[in-house]
Design a protein around this motif. Structure first.
Motif, mmCIF file in Angstrom:
data_model
loop_
_atom_site.group_PDB
_atom_site.id
_atom_site.type_symbol
_atom_site.label_atom_id
_atom_site.label_comp_id
_atom_site.label_asym_id
_atom_site.label_seq_id
_atom_site.Cartn_x
_atom_site.Cartn_y
_atom_site.Cartn_z
ATOM 1 N N ASN A 14 5.994 35.244 55.071
ATOM 2 C CA ASN A 14 7.430 34.995 55.137
ATOM 3 C C ASN A 14 7.851 34.634 56.553
ATOM 4 O OD1 ASN A 14 10.128 34.850 54.349
ATOM 5 N ND2 ASN A 14 10.457 37.036 54.619
ATOM 6 N N TYR A 15 7.333 35.357 57.527
ATOM 7 C CA TYR A 15 7.662 35.118 58.934
ATOM 8 C C TYR A 15 7.266 33.694 59.341
ATOM 9 C CZ TYR A 15 7.680 35.953 64.037
ATOM 10 O OH TYR A 15 7.928 35.895 65.393
ATOM 11 N N LYS A 16 6.028 33.304 59.065
ATOM 12 C CA LYS A 16 5.534 32.000 59.498
ATOM 13 C C LYS A 16 6.203 30.859 58.744
ATOM 14 C CE LYS A 16 0.958 33.516 61.032
ATOM 15 N NZ LYS A 16 -0.507 33.373 60.831
ATOM 16 N N SER A 17 6.570 31.090 57.489
ATOM 17 C CA SER A 17 7.159 30.023 56.685
ATOM 18 C C SER A 17 8.530 29.605 57.193
ATOM 19 C CB SER A 17 7.275 30.463 55.225
ATOM 20 O OG SER A 17 8.254 31.487 55.074
ATOM 21 N N LYS A 18 9.140 30.432 58.038
ATOM 22 C CA LYS A 18 10.474 30.132 58.560
ATOM 23 C C LYS A 18 10.425 29.326 59.860
ATOM 24 C CE LYS A 18 12.623 34.212 56.485
ATOM 25 N NZ LYS A 18 13.537 33.475 55.583
ATOM 26 N N ILE A 19 9.229 29.104 60.409
ATOM 27 C CA ILE A 19 9.090 28.458 61.717
ATOM 28 C C ILE A 19 8.524 27.046 61.575
ATOM 29 C CG2 ILE A 19 8.035 28.592 64.005
ATOM 30 C CD1 ILE A 19 7.620 31.572 63.537
ATOM 31 N N ALA A 20 9.131 26.093 62.266
ATOM 32 C CA ALA A 20 8.531 24.772 62.475
ATOM 33 C C ALA A 20 8.400 24.576 63.984
ATOM 34 C CB ALA A 20 9.386 23.667 61.864
ATOM 35 N N TYR A 21 7.210 24.207 64.424
ATOM 36 C CA TYR A 21 6.893 24.222 65.853
ATOM 37 C C TYR A 21 6.465 22.833 66.319
ATOM 38 C CZ TYR A 21 4.217 25.726 70.012
ATOM 39 O OH TYR A 21 3.721 25.884 71.277
ATOM 40 N N ILE A 22 7.111 22.335 67.375
ATOM 41 C CA ILE A 22 6.772 21.032 67.955
ATOM 42 C C ILE A 22 6.222 21.256 69.353
ATOM 43 C CG2 ILE A 22 7.613 18.748 68.611
ATOM 44 C CD1 ILE A 22 9.933 19.153 66.682
ATOM 45 N N PRO A 23 4.960 20.896 69.597
ATOM 46 C CA PRO A 23 4.363 21.177 70.905
ATOM 47 C C PRO A 23 4.736 20.145 71.951
ATOM 48 C CG PRO A 23 2.745 20.174 69.494
ATOM 49 C CD PRO A 23 4.007 20.306 68.674
ATOM 50 N N GLU A 24 4.507 20.524 73.194
ATOM 51 C CA GLU A 24 4.744 19.601 74.304
ATOM 52 C C GLU A 24 3.816 18.403 74.219
ATOM 53 O OE1 GLU A 24 4.454 19.526 79.207
ATOM 54 O OE2 GLU A 24 4.194 21.399 78.103
ATOM 55 N N LEU A 25 2.550 18.644 73.934
ATOM 56 C CA LEU A 25 1.563 17.585 73.807
ATOM 57 C C LEU A 25 1.208 17.421 72.334
ATOM 58 C CD1 LEU A 25 -0.790 18.515 76.796
ATOM 59 C CD2 LEU A 25 1.013 16.760 76.739
ATOM 60 N N PRO A 26 1.571 16.306 71.723
ATOM 61 C CA PRO A 26 1.293 16.125 70.300
ATOM 62 C C PRO A 26 -0.197 16.135 70.008
ATOM 63 C CG PRO A 26 2.026 14.063 71.292
ATOM 64 C CD PRO A 26 2.220 15.119 72.327
ATOM 65 N N VAL A 27 -0.568 16.864 68.975
ATOM 66 C CA VAL A 27 -1.969 16.947 68.562
ATOM 67 C C VAL A 27 -2.026 16.611 67.076
ATOM 68 C CG1 VAL A 27 -4.032 18.379 68.393
ATOM 69 C CG2 VAL A 27 -2.400 18.756 70.262
ATOM 70 N N LEU A 28 -2.677 15.512 66.760
ATOM 71 C CA LEU A 28 -2.790 15.067 65.382
ATOM 72 C C LEU A 28 -4.262 15.038 64.957
ATOM 73 C CD1 LEU A 28 -0.247 12.100 65.531
ATOM 74 C CD2 LEU A 28 0.173 14.435 64.742
ATOM 75 N N TYR A 29 -4.487 15.093 63.659
ATOM 76 C CA TYR A 29 -5.848 15.023 63.137
ATOM 77 C C TYR A 29 -6.294 13.552 63.117
ATOM 78 C CZ TYR A 29 -4.881 19.778 61.588
ATOM 79 O OH TYR A 29 -4.561 21.102 61.555
ATOM 80 N N PRO A 30 -7.323 13.200 63.857
ATOM 81 C CA PRO A 30 -7.698 11.779 63.983
ATOM 82 C C PRO A 30 -8.109 11.136 62.672
ATOM 83 C CG PRO A 30 -9.392 13.201 64.944
ATOM 84 C CD PRO A 30 -8.215 14.074 64.649
ATOM 85 N N GLU A 31 -8.566 11.943 61.712
ATOM 86 C CA GLU A 31 -9.055 11.386 60.455
ATOM 87 C C GLU A 31 -7.963 11.247 59.401
ATOM 88 O OE1 GLU A 31 -9.643 15.879 60.223
ATOM 89 O OE2 GLU A 31 -9.728 14.273 61.725
ATOM 90 N N LEU A 32 -6.732 11.662 59.729
ATOM 91 C CA LEU A 32 -5.638 11.618 58.760
ATOM 92 C C LEU A 32 -4.604 10.574 59.159
ATOM 93 C CD1 LEU A 32 -4.908 15.412 58.059
ATOM 94 C CD2 LEU A 32 -6.483 13.876 56.859
ATOM 95 N N THR A 33 -4.097 9.836 58.181
ATOM 96 C CA THR A 33 -3.010 8.891 58.417
ATOM 97 C C THR A 33 -1.690 9.645 58.565
ATOM 98 O OG1 THR A 33 -2.512 8.647 56.069
ATOM 99 C CG2 THR A 33 -4.175 7.158 57.017
ATOM 100 N N LEU A 34 -0.655 8.926 58.962
ATOM 101 C CA LEU A 34 0.672 9.528 59.029
ATOM 102 C C LEU A 34 1.079 10.065 57.661
ATOM 103 C CD1 LEU A 34 3.474 10.181 60.111
ATOM 104 C CD2 LEU A 34 4.024 7.743 60.020
ATOM 105 N N ARG A 35 0.825 9.300 56.611
ATOM 106 C CA ARG A 35 1.146 9.760 55.259
ATOM 107 C C ARG A 35 0.450 11.083 54.954
ATOM 108 N NH1 ARG A 35 2.717 6.507 51.178
ATOM 109 N NH2 ARG A 35 1.829 4.681 52.274
ATOM 110 N N GLU A 36 -0.818 11.172 55.319
ATOM 111 C CA GLU A 36 -1.590 12.386 55.026
ATOM 112 C C GLU A 36 -1.135 13.559 55.880
ATOM 113 O OE1 GLU A 36 -5.750 10.307 53.512
ATOM 114 O OE2 GLU A 36 -5.357 10.517 55.666
ATOM 115 N N HIS A 37 -0.665 13.305 57.112
ATOM 116 C CA HIS A 37 -0.088 14.391 57.909
ATOM 117 C C HIS A 37 1.156 14.958 57.220
ATOM 118 C CE1 HIS A 37 -2.631 13.095 61.347
ATOM 119 N NE2 HIS A 37 -2.422 14.329 61.780
ATOM 120 N N LEU A 38 1.980 14.077 56.679
ATOM 121 C CA LEU A 38 3.172 14.541 55.973
ATOM 122 C C LEU A 38 2.793 15.297 54.701
ATOM 123 C CD1 LEU A 38 5.436 11.434 56.509
ATOM 124 C CD2 LEU A 38 5.996 13.776 57.201
ATOM 125 N N GLU A 39 1.833 14.805 53.967
ATOM 126 C CA GLU A 39 1.393 15.492 52.749
ATOM 127 C C GLU A 39 0.827 16.859 53.075
ATOM 128 O OE1 GLU A 39 0.223 11.530 50.073
ATOM 129 O OE2 GLU A 39 -1.328 12.619 51.196
#
Length: 271
Positions: free
Chosen positions: A97-122
């Motif tokens: 419950n605690y974690k589900s209430k948080i959305a976190y944006i880091p200073e340095l963006p870190v994305l999964y190199p093998e995933l597209t933008l669509r897959e990041h959203l999914e």
């Protein structure tokens, strides 16, 4: 957990844009927090709150304890003393419950190199258990706002730093979280994207979300925040509205930068 991975990828000054003169419910409460990365605490008995519909800002020089504070809020560090609650829940009492209430944006963006933008959203939608149809409706509005609507099948390698930052913003705000934790969000953003982010923050504030934001862009913080927490050497030096801080410092015309530097220099004997 995927959600924990998402939290690892984002960091926070704390600004508060709120409704002046109203009694707000508190999204986040930090009471007498002492903690850090070892037995020697970085944070020393700090307390502050982020209300529903507030953007709260923690101001501090490098090493003041901003990132340590944020890492405690998002659950990467365990307090040595004190208590952190979101809507009355602690991480220990109800982790999901605690974690589900948080959305976190880091200073340095870190994305999964093998995933597209669509897959990041999914992946984000799955991690937060969002209803797919309505979540994609929000996502498409956000993608259009940040001019990413034709980039859904792109991989992170094709994105500039600013575009990667926009991906993190879209993934965070699609969740409609109760508390947004945003660290140095303006780095790498062009002026148009900065404007769009500030408009988005204002809309989420109006929806009732609490927002904890770190930034060194104090002119922007002064313009958009109505409550500040000034952190220095792991302690809360002062907190309040700009007017309250000016009254405390004794200069009714001082800027936020002048207030912070003046107060920290006074603490250190006019360093």
């Amino acid at each position: 957990m995927v959600f924990t991975t998402v939290l690892h990828e984002t960091y926070v000054i704390i600004c508060v844009i709120g409704l002046k003169g109203t009694n707000l419910n508190m999204t986040l409460k930090i009471n007498n927090l002492t903690g850090g990365y070892s037995r020697i605490p970085v944070l020393k008995d700090i307390s502050f709150e982020v209300g529903d519909g507030q953007l709260v800002g923690l101001i501090g020089l490098n090493g003041a304890g901003k990132s340590t504070t944020i890492n405690h809020v998002i659950g990467l560090l365990v307090p040595q003393k004190g208590k952190i609650t979101i809507d009355g829940n602690t991480l220990m009492d109800d982790p999901q419950n605690y974690k589900s209430k948080i959305a976190y944006i880091p200073e340095l963006p870190v994305l999964y190199p093998e995933l597209t933008l669509r897959e990041h959203l999914e992946l984000t939608m799955m991690a937060y258990g969002l209803e797919t149809t309505s979540a994609w409706q929000r996502a498409r509005v956000l993608l259009q706002t940040f001019r990413l609507e034709n980039k859904l099948d792109w991989f992170p390698a094709k994105f500039s730093k600013g575009m990667r930052q926009k991906v993190m913003i879209v993934c965070a705000f699609v969740t409609q979280a109760k508390l947004y934790v945003i660290d140095e969000p303006f780095l790498g953003l062009d002026p148009l994207a900065t404007r769009d982010l500030l408009n988005l923050i204002a809309a989420e504030k109006k929806r009732g979300a609490g927002i904890l934001m770190s930034t060194h862009v104090l002119d922007t913080a002064q313009e958009y925040c109505d409550h500040f927490v000034l952190l220095h050497e792991g302690r809360v030096r002062a907190q309040g509205t700009l007017e309250q801080l000016r009254d405390l410092y004794g200069d009714l015309n001082a800027s936020l930068t002048e207030l912070y530097l003046g107060m920290t220099q006074d603490v250190n004997g006019n360093e």
